[in-house]
Design an enzyme around this catalytic site. Structure first.
Site, PDB file in Angstrom:
ATOM      1  CG  ASP A   1      -3.909  -1.190   5.031  1.00  0.00           C
ATOM      2  OD1 ASP A   1      -2.703  -1.079   4.739  1.00  0.00           O
ATOM      3  OD2 ASP A   1      -4.535  -0.313   5.646  1.00  0.00           O
TER       4      ASP A   1
ATOM      5  CG  HIS B   1      -2.428   2.506   4.897  1.00  0.00           C
ATOM      6  ND1 HIS B   1      -2.905   1.927   6.057  1.00  0.00           N
ATOM      7  CD2 HIS B   1      -1.836   3.659   5.286  1.00  0.00           C
ATOM      8  CE1 HIS B   1      -2.611   2.679   7.092  1.00  0.00           C
ATOM      9  NE2 HIS B   1      -1.962   3.743   6.648  1.00  0.00           N
TER      10      HIS B   1
END
Length: 524
Positions: free
Chosen positions: A390, A420
């Site tokens: 992420d 994400h």
């Protein structure tokens, strides 16, 4: 003769290529040959855009994604692990579809038009709620799929679960967007999948977000759940026989986790899930992330505030806000240096009341807004889906592992890929997300567990009738018990009449509802 042959040569060449590409092994050979070339080109593009090097996440992008489950062994946890098949493996996509930057680009940065819900095949209807302090929040109900041929998942995959079961009182899923209030492609995809499986999705919009008017010159703080409390109370009062779930996306988890902590056992939710959650709000704002994403988020936030610049200028220094160069500075200017109404005056701004400047320390701001400040009070099972690649969140080493090891209500699924709020899967459907399937199946498994516990209560006779009735309420039956009122730890000023306003211009008196307590024995 030769001139005619040379004229036909380009067409013959293209025709031969078309014939060759009809062969699967030729297509596979070309794909495998061009993939390394595209990989090196993408590395150069990331270097130019100053994005984290893709090799930081994985060397070739084709490694098999791994999933790690972290939880405290309990009866409920063991039941979830045994019955939730989606948590056993994460069939995520290969590169380039699995690239974290490409997932973020198409989910967050790629513009979504006003009629995006039509493009996604969903019809929404909006309710506006006038809450206690005079502010307005919005609830977008996903009422139906435009494509009438869309069938439930159980029709396509015999033997698998269909969580909603298409009953007359379908379970309701409250969807909480990120802190910017931006509706993403993945959020719309989750709405569509939930509708197909028989859920009733509703999107919660904070004041000033998602086209919701800003009736009071105040935005909602990062972890202030007071508006969400009233929204959940409104939903429960209008659908008392439906089971309530909640899902947050990205930084919207700060609101959901705060709600669960402050309400504790008074929450009406049966279970909750956080996709790519923000566990430490202060660390999230203080940790720099790629400049491209930061500038895009900052620009979106300023455009959002510019709509109400005149009204906000009475309580904020809007000139400094629009000239700041970081989200952290913007958060400080919006909430840590605010001119408030004199508390001796209880009426509206039209009466010309005096303003007083209030300075709030950055650390004290996060003392009351950190998502996990009341994690010990959470009494609802929470599934958190995170990814180690992420680019928008702090490193995975900052995850609060102690909470998942010691708190029986928190479950963590940590994957090696997913970006994400992405978690895209390999397949023809570009918007298919593993996280959506995992969350919906998780809700079904939790509901099944409650039903099993209810049967045990009747069979064993170890608990009283009140406990059984409370358990039945949590699993969607029609029996009801009295709950204690939901109490929040923070105090908020109350302005104006206590009413609710819907999109049908119907005024409803906002009455105080009683809530119930329930002894959750599944944490033994």
């Amino acid at each position: 003769m030769w001139e005619f042959f040379f004229c036909l040569m380009p067409s013959m060449f293209l025709f031969s290529i078309a014939i060759l590409f009809r062969s699967r092994w030729i297509c596979h050979l070309v794909e495998e040959g061009t993939r390394p070339l595209l990989w090196h080109i993408w590395i150069i593009i990331c270097s130019i855009l100053k994005l984290p090097h893709p090799s930081v996440f994985y060397a070739t992008g084709d490694q098999e994604p791994k999933i790690k489950l972290i939880y405290k062994p309990t009866v409920l946890a063991n039941y979830i692990i045994q019955n939730c098949k989606a948590l056993a493996c994460a069939p995520l996509a290969r590169w380039p579809k699995a690239d974290p930057h490409l997932q973020i680009f198409f989910n967050f940065i790629w513009p979504i038009e006003e009629g995006a819900q039509t493009d996604c095949g969903i019809t929404f209807t909006r309710d506006h709620l006038l809450i206690q302090d005079g502010g307005i929040i919005a609830l977008d109900w996903a009422i139906r799929l435009i494509d009438q041929n869309s069938q439930a998942k159980r029709d396509h995959y015999p033997g698998e679960r269909a969580p909603g079961c298409h009953t007359s009182t379908p379970p309701i899923i409250i969807l909480i967007p990120n802190a910017l209030g931006k509706i993403t492609q993945n959020l719309l995809s989750l709405c569509r999948l939930a509708l197909q499986q028989g859920f009733y999705p509703v999107v919660f919009h904070r004041r000033g977000h998602g086209g919701c008017p800003l009736a009071t010159p105040r935005y909602q703080e990062f972890g202030d759940p007071s508006d969400l409390v009233q929204a959940v109370l409104y939903i429960q009062s209008h659908h008392p026989s439906s089971v309530l779930f909640a899902v947050s996306e990205g930084s919207g988890s700060g609101l959901l986790l705060s709600y669960l902590g402050e309400c504790g056992s008074s929450s009406y939710l049966v279970a909750a899930a956080c996709i790519s959650p923000v566990f430490h709000g202060q660390l999230f704002f203080e940790t720099p992330f790629p400049k491209l994403y930061h500038e895009a988020a900052l620009l979106y936030r300023k455009l959002q505030l510019s709509r109400y610049a005149t009204a906000l200028s009475t309580v904020m220094d809007t000139e400094k806000i629009f000239s700041c160069h970081s989200l952290q500075d913007m958060e400080k200017l919006m909430f840590c240096s605010v001119r408030l109404l004199d508390t001796s005056q209880k009426d509206t701004l039209e009466q010309g009341v005096e303003l007083r400047s209030v300075q709030t320390n950055w650390a004290s701001y996060w003392e009351r807004n950190e998502p996990l400040r009341d994690a010990d009070e959470v009494a609802v099972p929470v599934l958190c889906l995170c990814s180690t690649d992420d680019p928008l969140l702090p490193p995975a080493s900052t995850l609060p592992m102690s909470i998942f090891h010691n708190n029986p209500y928190f479950f963590l699924a940590l994957t090696s890929q997913g970006s994400h709020c992405g978690f895209l899967q390999e397949g023809p459907q570009t918007a298919a997300s593993w996280s959506h399937n995992a969350v919906l199946e998780y809700f079904q498994v939790v509901t099944e567990f409650f039903k099993v516990e209810e049967r045990k209560c009747f069979m064993e006779g170890f608990v009283g009738w009140d406990i059984v009735q409370g358990l039945r309420q949590k699993t969607g039956a029609m029996a009801h018990r009295r709950r204690r009122p939901t109490m929040l730890r923070r105090e908020r000023p109350v302005l104006g009449s206590q009413r609710q306003l819907s999109s049908h211009s119907r005024l409803v008196t906002f009455e105080e509802h009683e809530t119930f307590t329930w002894n959750r024995s599944y944490t033994r």
